[in-house]
Design a protein around this motif. Structure first.
Motif, short mmCIF file in Angstrom:
data_model
loop_
_atom_site.label_atom_id
_atom_site.label_comp_id
_atom_site.label_asym_id
_atom_site.label_seq_id
_atom_site.Cartn_x
_atom_site.Cartn_y
_atom_site.Cartn_z
N SER A 115 29.12 19.75 -2.67
CA SER A 115 29.06 20.11 -4.08
C SER A 115 30.19 19.50 -4.89
N VAL A 157 22.95 26.55 -7.06
CA VAL A 157 23.57 25.32 -6.56
C VAL A 157 24.38 25.61 -5.30
N SER A 188 27.06 19.50 -9.46
CA SER A 188 25.93 18.89 -8.76
C SER A 188 26.17 18.88 -7.27
N VAL A 245 20.69 17.97 -6.86
CA VAL A 245 20.55 19.21 -7.62
C VAL A 245 21.67 19.23 -8.66
N ARG A 280 23.25 21.16 -12.15
CA ARG A 280 23.23 22.32 -13.06
C ARG A 280 23.82 21.94 -14.41
N VAL A 291 18.87 24.48 -13.81
CA VAL A 291 19.07 23.64 -12.62
C VAL A 291 17.95 22.62 -12.53
N THR A 342 16.28 19.65 -10.15
CA THR A 342 16.22 19.07 -8.81
C THR A 342 15.51 17.73 -8.88
#
Length: 265
Positions: free
Chosen positions: A44, A166, A206, A226, A228, A233, A235
């Motif tokens: 992340s 996330v 992300s 993914v 945000r 969110v 995808t």
């Protein structure tokens, strides 16, 4: 020469089937270079926390989806009807891996029912319009299928639900590296490997991952990102149809992610 427009239509229609046979497939033993080479940040890439968000419904999300003309060189098509309609249609052998399976289906990876989806495919037809007659004579179907196809899903959350969504994906990547099995529309697929990947910086935070599977005996790697933005969110699930027949990988084109993130600001 086969018509490139036909190949594109085949590509967009295939995404639905891919979400069954691709939903389960893929790997990231190399994402155009190793994670270290690309400076992957693990699962992340998180910026400062956003204020509490208010969720919007599916109808509002539809208005925020990419449309034709938003991404140069790509065509936007309605998501295939063969995609799982909701989470109840997707079964996973490991509960901790569910967010990955949902992201591969362009379903909300977190606790939300608000959903909108579309398909973005590289526009081979447009590039052929400017090609010389000699170039056109040398184009075959394999060339036409060598295109990126991206399934885009939007979901909306109350409060910190988007952040939790996330994080849920990031946690699932860490927990499911050894693979998982998922069943959708009666088809069971085996994802043999899940690996964190370097994604495109966008939105407020992300995460990205790749999965490895097999299609007709050939290894196939697909990538999911993914992103945000506030309480929404997005995808992105990418495949390449040529890679499906020859073995290979696909990454989400940064232009698609950047264009969608811009519409969510």
């Amino acid at each position: 020469m086969k018509r490139s427009s036909g190949a594109r239509l085949c590509a967009t229609a295939a995404v639905g089937a891919l979400s069954l046979a691709l939903i389960t497939g893929c790997s990231s033993d190399s994402d155009k270079g190793s994670s270290d080479e690309k400076g992957a940040k693990g699962a992340s890439d998180t910026k400062s926390s956003a204020p509490a968000a208010a969720a919007v419904g599916s109808a509002e999300l539809e208005k925020l989806l990419l449309v034709d003309g938003d991404v140069k060189g790509f065509k936007v098509e309605k998501a295939d009807d063969s995609l799982p309609a909701d989470k109840s249609a997707v079964k996973v052998d490991k509960a901790e891996c569910e967010p990955l399976a949902y992201a591969l289906s362009a379903l909300p990876p977190g606790d939300s029912d608000a959903l909108a989806r579309t398909t973005v495919a590289e526009d081979k037809a447009a590039s052929m319009e400017t090609a010389s007659p000699e170039d056109l004579e040398n184009v075959d179907m394999q060339d036409m299928l060598d295109m990126d196809v991206v399934l885009v899903g939007l979901s909306s959350y109350e409060g910190d639900g988007a952040q939790k969504a996330v994080k849920g994906v990031s946690d699932a990547v860490a927990a499911c590296g050894g693979g998982l099995s998922m069943t959708s529309e009666g088809e069971t697929q085996k994802l043999t490997k899940v690996t964190s990947a370097k994604g495109t910086p966008a939105g407020d935070e992300s995460t990205a991952f790749s999965v490895l599977t097999e299609v007709e005996g050939s290894p196939l790697t697909v990538q999911v990102e993914v992103v945000r933005t506030g309480g929404t969110v997005a995808t992105f699930y990418a495949v390449n149809l040529a890679a499906m027949s020859t073995g290979g990988k696909a990454e989400v084109p940064p232009a698609v992610i950047e264009a969608q993130a811009a519409k969510l600001k």
